[in-house]
Scaffold this motif. Structure first.
Motif, PDB file in Angstrom:
ATOM      1  N   UNK A 132       0.656  -1.534   0.883  1.00  0.00           N
ATOM      2  CA  UNK A 132       0.515   0.163  -0.770  1.00  0.00           C
ATOM      3  C   UNK A 132       0.631   1.055  -0.081  1.00  0.00           C
ATOM      4  N   UNK A 133       1.039   2.287  -0.729  1.00  0.00           N
ATOM      5  CA  UNK A 133       0.689   3.049  -0.955  1.00  0.00           C
ATOM      6  C   UNK A 133       0.889   4.547   0.028  1.00  0.00           C
ATOM      7  N   UNK A 134       0.476   4.599   0.840  1.00  0.00           N
ATOM      8  CA  UNK A 134      -0.255   6.668   1.438  1.00  0.00           C
ATOM      9  C   UNK A 134       0.783   7.447   1.029  1.00  0.00           C
ATOM     10  N   UNK A 135       0.291   8.410   1.011  1.00  0.00           N
ATOM     11  CA  UNK A 135       0.385   9.922   0.455  1.00  0.00           C
ATOM     12  C   UNK A 135      -0.310  10.538   1.935  1.00  0.00           C
ATOM     13  N   UNK A 136       1.163  11.564   2.084  1.00  0.00           N
ATOM     14  CA  UNK A 136       0.566  12.191   4.122  1.00  0.00           C
ATOM     15  C   UNK A 136       0.612  13.557   3.288  1.00  0.00           C
ATOM     16  N   UNK A 137      -0.080  14.844   3.283  1.00  0.00           N
ATOM     17  CA  UNK A 137       0.436  16.625   2.358  1.00  0.00           C
ATOM     18  C   UNK A 137       0.264  17.591   3.959  1.00  0.00           C
ATOM     19  N   UNK A 138       0.512  18.344   3.324  1.00  0.00           N
ATOM     20  CA  UNK A 138       0.087  19.299   4.477  1.00  0.00           C
ATOM     21  C   UNK A 138       0.814  19.810   4.816  1.00  0.00           C
ATOM     22  N   UNK A 139       1.110  21.418   4.833  1.00  0.00           N
ATOM     23  CA  UNK A 139       2.756  22.478   5.516  1.00  0.00           C
ATOM     24  C   UNK A 139       3.360  22.081   6.796  1.00  0.00           C
ATOM     25  N   UNK A 140       4.229  21.906   7.492  1.00  0.00           N
ATOM     26  CA  UNK A 140       5.109  21.700   8.435  1.00  0.00           C
ATOM     27  C   UNK A 140       4.604  19.914   8.966  1.00  0.00           C
ATOM     28  N   UNK A 141       5.294  18.975   7.919  1.00  0.00           N
ATOM     29  CA  UNK A 141       5.362  17.086   8.613  1.00  0.00           C
ATOM     30  C   UNK A 141       6.351  17.066   9.094  1.00  0.00           C
ATOM     31  N   UNK A 142       5.768  16.650  10.756  1.00  0.00           N
ATOM     32  CA  UNK A 142       6.733  16.733  11.681  1.00  0.00           C
ATOM     33  C   UNK A 142       7.963  16.120  11.379  1.00  0.00           C
ATOM     34  N   UNK A 143       9.564  16.193  11.748  1.00  0.00           N
ATOM     35  CA  UNK A 143      10.608  15.299  11.238  1.00  0.00           C
ATOM     36  C   UNK A 143      10.660  13.829  12.371  1.00  0.00           C
ATOM     37  N   UNK A 144       9.459  13.697  12.925  1.00  0.00           N
ATOM     38  CA  UNK A 144       9.361  11.851  13.107  1.00  0.00           C
ATOM     39  C   UNK A 144       9.051  11.176  12.174  1.00  0.00           C
ATOM     40  N   UNK A 145       7.613  12.178  10.783  1.00  0.00           N
ATOM     41  CA  UNK A 145       7.579  11.530  10.099  1.00  0.00           C
ATOM     42  C   UNK A 145       7.951  11.217   8.715  1.00  0.00           C
ATOM     43  N   UNK A 146       8.857  12.544   8.436  1.00  0.00           N
ATOM     44  CA  UNK A 146      10.120  12.739   7.393  1.00  0.00           C
ATOM     45  C   UNK A 146      10.898  11.686   7.825  1.00  0.00           C
ATOM     46  N   UNK A 147      10.696  11.223   8.621  1.00  0.00           N
ATOM     47  CA  UNK A 147      12.651  10.285   8.989  1.00  0.00           C
ATOM     48  C   UNK A 147      11.915   8.915   8.550  1.00  0.00           C
ATOM     49  N   UNK A 148      10.512   8.572   9.142  1.00  0.00           N
ATOM     50  CA  UNK A 148       9.509   7.158   8.596  1.00  0.00           C
ATOM     51  C   UNK A 148       9.265   6.878   7.216  1.00  0.00           C
ATOM     52  N   UNK A 149       9.307   7.968   6.452  1.00  0.00           N
ATOM     53  CA  UNK A 149       8.797   8.057   5.283  1.00  0.00           C
ATOM     54  C   UNK A 149       9.351   7.582   4.208  1.00  0.00           C
ATOM     55  N   UNK A 150       9.557   7.275   3.041  1.00  0.00           N
ATOM     56  CA  UNK A 150      10.661   7.003   1.669  1.00  0.00           C
ATOM     57  C   UNK A 150      10.564   7.936   0.822  1.00  0.00           C
ATOM     58  N   UNK A 151       9.193   8.766   1.128  1.00  0.00           N
ATOM     59  CA  UNK A 151       9.377   9.622  -0.541  1.00  0.00           C
ATOM     60  C   UNK A 151       9.188  10.884  -0.368  1.00  0.00           C
ATOM     61  N   UNK A 152      10.201  12.272   0.317  1.00  0.00           N
ATOM     62  CA  UNK A 152       9.390  13.281   0.627  1.00  0.00           C
ATOM     63  C   UNK A 152      10.659  13.870  -0.122  1.00  0.00           C
ATOM     64  N   UNK A 153       8.832  14.942  -1.232  1.00  0.00           N
ATOM     65  CA  UNK A 153       8.891  15.966  -1.361  1.00  0.00           C
ATOM     66  C   UNK A 153       8.412  17.616  -0.404  1.00  0.00           C
ATOM     67  N   UNK A 154      10.280  18.286  -0.761  1.00  0.00           N
ATOM     68  CA  UNK A 154       9.331  20.070   0.161  1.00  0.00           C
ATOM     69  C   UNK A 154       9.172  21.398  -1.471  1.00  0.00           C
ATOM     70  N   UNK A 155       7.448  21.640  -1.471  1.00  0.00           N
ATOM     71  CA  UNK A 155       7.436  21.803  -2.239  1.00  0.00           C
ATOM     72  C   UNK A 155       8.210  23.631  -2.004  1.00  0.00           C
ATOM     73  N   UNK A 156       8.292  24.443  -2.723  1.00  0.00           N
ATOM     74  CA  UNK A 156       8.918  25.456  -2.085  1.00  0.00           C
ATOM     75  C   UNK A 156       8.484  26.653  -3.026  1.00  0.00           C
ATOM     76  N   UNK A 157       8.756  27.925  -2.268  1.00  0.00           N
ATOM     77  CA  UNK A 157       7.508  29.498  -2.859  1.00  0.00           C
ATOM     78  C   UNK A 157       8.837  29.802  -3.832  1.00  0.00           C
ATOM     79  N   UNK A 158       8.300  30.259  -4.808  1.00  0.00           N
ATOM     80  CA  UNK A 158       9.382  30.836  -5.457  1.00  0.00           C
ATOM     81  C   UNK A 158       9.051  31.978  -6.463  1.00  0.00           C
ATOM     82  N   UNK A 159       7.594  32.124  -5.986  1.00  0.00           N
ATOM     83  CA  UNK A 159       7.171  33.424  -6.580  1.00  0.00           C
ATOM     84  C   UNK A 159       5.342  33.143  -6.423  1.00  0.00           C
TER      85      UNK A 159
END
Lengths: 228, 228
Positions: B185-212
């Motif tokens: 099963x793939x699980x996708x978790x979205x939203x600002x401010x993902x806690x560090x422990x979740x990022x640690x547990x994740x396989x694929x993490x993308x940060x969407x960065x505001x440029x403009x």
């Protein structure tokens, strides 16, 4: 690894700064009443922010960076446009065919959506710069046809940044085309290495930044539903 | 403005580094024959990269950051999963209703897709932490039902990171649930401010960065097809 994105300064309105300060401070230590008051204040700020935004315009949107989600986020915007009943065109500049899963989904809107895959594969597949250039120029001609037609509300130029980065397509030519688009048309340009001049001309730019990738770190292969 | 993403180091395989070096050097000054040879080498490297990746597994995917595209990129992945014929579930943790355009699109797959909007609006709408907490816990119970069912290949927990960041839902509880999900099963978790422990547990993490962002810089309002 470097990404060709200049560090653009975002110019906040005062109400944006207030909203950010309220969002960044942790609500953990507050009493229920303090929390309620903080959120009441946050709501006032939000109403102020919305009141200050009145303009409607077609946007030039760029998704770049070395992370995932550039094309998938653009497809999400395409879906929203389709849900509103807008006409949409997609031109794929690198790949020569759509993934079967994407084709199956996009095929649900035969009246509203035109989609073309006009590339020939990744640069390392063709190994022929002249052919890549000719293909990119053909794809641009098709895109340009849609860009002149105000009936299309949203136009996705998928992986066009890669063609620009490799010099298969002239940045000036694309910028001249974007400058002449109908006022209310949204154009989304995706791909790594968006040139600085394109970022300068764009309204909305997001850099997808790779934080962690299983393809790299765990030897996991590309999987259906994720990569294609 | 800070985003709660730790600066994770990506661990490249040697073939990844070769590919990156080849991709980053500009092809502009090369003759056609030099270009062809460079791309031939790039293709060999690509074949090597693919051969080193053999594992298949369900991924824990996080889209975070203060830029746009977190939910839209997740919706793009949902679309791909639907195109493959997979069953998909979406649980929205913050909003209490789907945007009409999103509902119109998601409604095309009544047999394959379940979607729920189980929030009550943004934190500044409710102004009541206990109610937000109760709502987030109810949403998690629904999500947990899907997470235990291997018939669902892709599960999107939309805006769940916001509930975690505000403490409406316990990070440990979500991590314990993710640890027990079916292997594929793939699980996708979205939203600002993902806690560090979740990022640690994740396989694929993308940060969407505001440029403009035109909403901030040009007083442009949220528009159909883009924001909703």
């Amino acid at each position: 690894m470097s990404v060709d994105v200049p560090s653009a300064e975002t110019t906040n309105l005062p109400s944006d700064n207030l909203a950010e300060n309220l969002d960044e401070t942790s609500p953990a230590g507050l009493t229920a009443e303090q929390y309620r008051r903080k959120m009441e204040r946050r709501k006032q700020v939000q109403q102020q922010r919305l009141a200050q935004r009145t303009q409607e315009k077609g946007l030039i949107i760029v998704h770049t960076g070395n992370g995932k989600g550039k094309t998938t986020a653009a497809l999400g915007m395409v879906m929203r446009s389709l849900g509103h009943g807008f006409r949409v065109a997609i031109v794929q500049f690198i790949k020569g065919a759509w993934e079967p899963s994407e084709k199956a989904v996009l095929g649900h809107w035969p009246e509203q959506l035109e989609f073309h895959a006009l590339g020939e594969g990744f640069t390392w597949e063709t190994q022929d710069r002249d052919r890549d250039t000719a293909k990119a120029e053909q794809a641009w001609e098709v895109a340009w046809g849609y860009l002149q037609n105000p009936a299309y509300k949203t136009i996705l130029l998928d992986e066009v940044n890669v063609a620009l980065k490799h010099g298969f397509l002239s940045v000036d030519r694309v910028l001249a085309g974007l400058a002449q688009k109908p006022e209310h048309t949204h154009v989304i340009l995706t791909g790594r290495g968006a040139p600085a001049a394109l970022i300068e001309a764009a309204d909305l730019v997001t850099e997808m930044t790779l934080v962690k990738h299983p393809f790299r770190e765990q030897g996991v292969k590309a999987q259906p539903g994720i990569e294609f």
